[in-house]
Design a protein around this motif. Structure first.
Motif, PDB file in Angstrom:
ATOM      1  N   UNK A   1     -14.453 -13.212   8.312  1.00  0.00           N
ATOM      2  CA  UNK A   1     -14.811 -12.156   7.492  1.00  0.00           C
ATOM      3  C   UNK A   1     -13.600 -11.342   7.239  1.00  0.00           C
ATOM      4  N   UNK A   2     -12.786 -11.045   8.245  1.00  0.00           N
ATOM      5  CA  UNK A   2     -11.494 -10.180   8.436  1.00  0.00           C
ATOM      6  C   UNK A   2     -10.409 -10.841   7.696  1.00  0.00           C
ATOM      7  N   UNK A   3     -10.339 -12.054   7.737  1.00  0.00           N
ATOM      8  CA  UNK A   3      -9.418 -12.807   6.561  1.00  0.00           C
ATOM      9  C   UNK A   3      -9.611 -12.677   5.481  1.00  0.00           C
ATOM     10  N   UNK A   4     -10.943 -12.980   5.074  1.00  0.00           N
ATOM     11  CA  UNK A   4     -11.205 -12.510   3.540  1.00  0.00           C
ATOM     12  C   UNK A   4     -10.795 -11.150   3.180  1.00  0.00           C
ATOM     13  N   UNK A   5     -11.181 -10.289   4.052  1.00  0.00           N
ATOM     14  CA  UNK A   5     -10.802  -8.838   3.736  1.00  0.00           C
ATOM     15  C   UNK A   5      -9.377  -8.638   3.464  1.00  0.00           C
ATOM     16  N   UNK A   6      -8.472  -9.379   4.453  1.00  0.00           N
ATOM     17  CA  UNK A   6      -6.986  -9.413   4.167  1.00  0.00           C
ATOM     18  C   UNK A   6      -6.882  -9.901   2.836  1.00  0.00           C
ATOM     19  N   UNK A   7      -7.255 -10.991   2.539  1.00  0.00           N
ATOM     20  CA  UNK A   7      -7.098 -11.604   1.107  1.00  0.00           C
ATOM     21  C   UNK A   7      -7.648 -10.689  -0.163  1.00  0.00           C
ATOM     22  N   UNK A   8      -8.618  -9.988   0.022  1.00  0.00           N
ATOM     23  CA  UNK A   8      -8.892  -9.119  -1.055  1.00  0.00           C
ATOM     24  C   UNK A   8      -7.968  -7.891  -1.035  1.00  0.00           C
ATOM     25  N   UNK A   9      -7.645  -7.340   0.169  1.00  0.00           N
ATOM     26  CA  UNK A   9      -6.792  -6.253   0.019  1.00  0.00           C
ATOM     27  C   UNK A   9      -5.404  -6.442  -0.542  1.00  0.00           C
ATOM     28  N   UNK A  10      -4.977  -7.979  -0.441  1.00  0.00           N
ATOM     29  CA  UNK A  10      -3.609  -8.280  -1.223  1.00  0.00           C
ATOM     30  C   UNK A  10      -4.087  -8.389  -2.668  1.00  0.00           C
ATOM     31  N   UNK A  11      -5.105  -9.135  -3.211  1.00  0.00           N
ATOM     32  CA  UNK A  11      -5.228  -9.040  -4.517  1.00  0.00           C
ATOM     33  C   UNK A  11      -5.322  -7.848  -5.063  1.00  0.00           C
ATOM     34  N   UNK A  12      -6.136  -7.039  -4.457  1.00  0.00           N
ATOM     35  CA  UNK A  12      -6.048  -5.504  -4.836  1.00  0.00           C
ATOM     36  C   UNK A  12      -4.935  -4.721  -5.185  1.00  0.00           C
ATOM     37  N   UNK A  13      -4.162  -4.828  -4.116  1.00  0.00           N
ATOM     38  CA  UNK A  13      -2.844  -4.273  -4.093  1.00  0.00           C
ATOM     39  C   UNK A  13      -2.027  -4.683  -5.320  1.00  0.00           C
ATOM     40  N   UNK A  14      -2.076  -6.151  -5.392  1.00  0.00           N
ATOM     41  CA  UNK A  14      -1.349  -6.730  -6.518  1.00  0.00           C
ATOM     42  C   UNK A  14      -1.757  -6.476  -7.941  1.00  0.00           C
ATOM     43  N   UNK A  15      -2.976  -6.277  -8.021  1.00  0.00           N
ATOM     44  CA  UNK A  15      -3.592  -5.892  -9.241  1.00  0.00           C
ATOM     45  C   UNK A  15      -3.182  -4.120  -9.724  1.00  0.00           C
ATOM     46  N   UNK A  16      -3.054  -3.539  -8.501  1.00  0.00           N
ATOM     47  CA  UNK A  16      -2.518  -2.124  -8.836  1.00  0.00           C
ATOM     48  C   UNK A  16      -1.097  -2.044  -9.303  1.00  0.00           C
ATOM     49  N   UNK A  17      -0.403  -3.173  -9.027  1.00  0.00           N
ATOM     50  CA  UNK A  17       1.171  -3.005  -9.607  1.00  0.00           C
ATOM     51  C   UNK A  17       1.501  -3.370 -11.197  1.00  0.00           C
ATOM     52  N   UNK A  18       0.221  -3.832 -11.873  1.00  0.00           N
ATOM     53  CA  UNK A  18       0.241  -4.146 -13.121  1.00  0.00           C
ATOM     54  C   UNK A  18       0.492  -2.816 -14.053  1.00  0.00           C
ATOM     55  N   UNK A  19       1.360  -2.900 -15.069  1.00  0.00           N
ATOM     56  CA  UNK A  19       1.630  -2.001 -15.827  1.00  0.00           C
ATOM     57  C   UNK A  19       0.733  -2.172 -17.113  1.00  0.00           C
ATOM     58  N   UNK A  20       0.093  -3.262 -17.389  1.00  0.00           N
ATOM     59  CA  UNK A  20      -0.458  -3.416 -18.558  1.00  0.00           C
ATOM     60  C   UNK A  20      -2.031  -3.127 -18.537  1.00  0.00           C
ATOM     61  N   UNK A  21      -2.657  -2.741 -19.488  1.00  0.00           N
ATOM     62  CA  UNK A  21      -4.076  -2.709 -19.633  1.00  0.00           C
ATOM     63  C   UNK A  21      -4.905  -3.716 -19.538  1.00  0.00           C
ATOM     64  N   UNK A  22      -4.179  -4.965 -19.453  1.00  0.00           N
ATOM     65  CA  UNK A  22      -5.070  -6.235 -19.358  1.00  0.00           C
ATOM     66  C   UNK A  22      -4.592  -6.764 -18.017  1.00  0.00           C
ATOM     67  N   UNK A  23      -4.858  -5.867 -16.865  1.00  0.00           N
ATOM     68  CA  UNK A  23      -4.402  -6.395 -15.476  1.00  0.00           C
ATOM     69  C   UNK A  23      -5.072  -7.494 -15.019  1.00  0.00           C
ATOM     70  N   UNK A  24      -6.418  -7.839 -15.466  1.00  0.00           N
ATOM     71  CA  UNK A  24      -7.035  -8.922 -14.780  1.00  0.00           C
ATOM     72  C   UNK A  24      -6.296 -10.111 -15.002  1.00  0.00           C
TER      73      UNK A  24
END
Length: 459
Positions: free
Chosen positions: A106-129
């Motif tokens: 469960x906590x390992x999944x939270x770590x992965x989710x946090x990493x993906x969310x932070x990387x998405x926040x690094x996107x400059x494009x409106x098409x971040x997904x």
């Protein structure tokens, strides 16, 4: 009467019921029909969104799965709509299996989710997904089209990870991750880009825990100009006739009958005639608020082309332009001078821009269609949850995102998704076109799924 006219224009809206009993009964019946239709489309849109998430996204992090991310990488490397240079950032967790044992699933999944969310926040494009994907267990990719400085991008992403994500985990996992960034150039094989990323990750690992490494290839000098030089260049291009259009066919399913030509913008840099495609300069134009005069120049070029040839022409409007009221007035005034050409002129806006400025887009659609033009959405298919709003627009066509079309023959999930999309669109009288088609051999399958036409390198 207004409601009947709206339905004839494929805009399904409700109206206030009049007091006259006879008219009230008619209006009530039509409103009920429209509400049932809207409910049906809302339910179908939700079903397609759930299917899209299941087929193309990692169930734990919500990032694009490997197949979908690779389809997007191939699109970025082949399409002129993106910059001729860009950067791929790869983040690799050091020991994913040990993380599961140490933290628990469960906590390992939270770590992965946090990493993906932070990387998405690094996107400059409106098409971040489309920019963040899970390549395999503990490895994530971030695409940065148009970003030629891999070193700067690696540094920025690393700093953000160390600020927003890593502090929650470093006490328990001191050797948490490594990060690499590599440049790519248009038409480079995806395998070569990924191989260089692997080599860069090895260099990052050699530097120690939680380090990064980047390899920069020299970008074209034309793409590394300072902002004010870009402003001068783009302004002079609009005023001095250095913009042009290249035309590509959009065909019906037999590949011999054209639907229309798509006009793609070019910028001549200098007297030698070197040309830049839209992906090389439109992002800077957006940063400098210069998309409106460029888009207006594109429309003038399309009109001039239509005066000389037969057939129809489609042009793109920037996401940043559609909410510009001054641009809209200038556009309408320009088109009013050519009423006979408007029925042969098509306008399209990227999906992320449509939903970002939906009210402005709806008003723009009405203005253009009142003049006889047709209007569509390009790169459609990344926001099915919002698709129910299409019933109010009166759209003429959709161009489906290439990442859903590439590799379609071996992707039954996307086949089901696109069959549902075509069915939903056709119920509204909307034409559906596939983007990024790699081979004419794909046309029979696209026809079976319900597509009305196609375009791409194979066409």
């Amino acid at each position: 009467m207004a409601q009947a006219q709206a339905i004839a224009q494929r805009r399904f809206i409700t109206v206030d019921e009049p007091r006259t009993p006879e008219l009230q009964a008619v209006a009530r019946a039509m409103n009920d029909m429209v509400r049932r239709l809207q409910t049906m489309f809302a339910e179908e849109a939700q079903r397609l969104e759930a299917l899209r998430q299941r087929v193309n996204h990692d169930p734990i992090t919500g990032a694009a799965n490997r197949d979908h991310f690779m389809a997007q990488l191939r699109e970025v490397l082949s399409s002129e709509e993106y910059g001729s240079h860009g950067t791929l950032v790869v983040v690799r967790l050091t020991y994913l299996n040990e993380l599961n044992a140490r933290l628990g699933r469960q906590r390992a999944d939270a770590l992965l989710q946090g990493l993906a969310k932070t990387l998405a926040a690094c996107c400059d494009s409106g098409d971040t997904e489309q920019r963040v994907g899970r390549l395999k267990g503990g490895e994530f990719g971030l695409l940065c089209p148009g970003e030629a400085n891999a070193d700067a991008r690696a540094r920025a992403v690393h700093e953000r990870l160390m600020r927003e994500w890593a502090p929650s985990w470093l006490a328990e996992v001191p050797d948490l991750f490594h990060l690499a960034a590599v440049n790519y150039t248009r038409h480079e094989p995806p395998g070569d880009v990924l191989a260089r990323a692997d080599q860069a990750l090895a260099q990052a690992q050699a530097r120690g825990p939680n380090h990064w490494y980047a390899t920069d290839q020299a970008a074209s000098p034309a793409l590394t100009l300072p902002a004010e030089r870009w402003r001068t260049l783009l302004t002079e291009a609009v005023q001095g006739g250095r913009l042009s259009l290249a035309f590509y066919p959009v065909v019906r399913n037999d590949a011999q009958r054209p639907l229309h030509q798509e006009g793609v913008i070019r910028l001549r840099m200098d007297a030698t005639g070197s040309m830049l495609s839209a992906g090389d300069f439109m992002p800077m134009a957006a940063n400098l608020n210069l998309t409106a005069p460029i888009d207006l120049g594109v429309v003038r070029l399309a009109i001039e082309h239509l005066r000389q040839v037969e057939g129809d022409v489609a042009v793109n409007l920037s996401a940043e332009t559609i909410a510009d009221f001054g641009f809209r007035n200038q556009l309408v005034q320009l088109l009013q001078q050519y009423p006979d050409l408007c029925r042969r002129l098509l306008f399209e806006v990227p999906e992320y821009g449509v939903y970002r400025q939906f009210d402005a887009f709806r008003d723009l659609v009405r203005s253009l269609k009142a003049l006889g033009c047709r209007v569509g959405i390009e790169h459609f298919g990344q926001r099915f949850a919002n698709s129910e709003q299409l019933a109010t627009l009166g759209l003429d066509y959709l161009k489906v995102h290439p990442s859903l079309v590439r590799g379609l023959r071996n992707n039954p999930g996307n086949q089901e998704l696109l069959r549902g999309l075509c069915s939903m669109a056709h119920a509204l009288g909307i034409t559906v076109i596939a983007l990024g088609v790699e081979s004419r051999d794909d046309l029979p399958l696209l026809a079976q799924l319900g597509f009305d036409g196609a375009t791409g390198p194979g066409i």
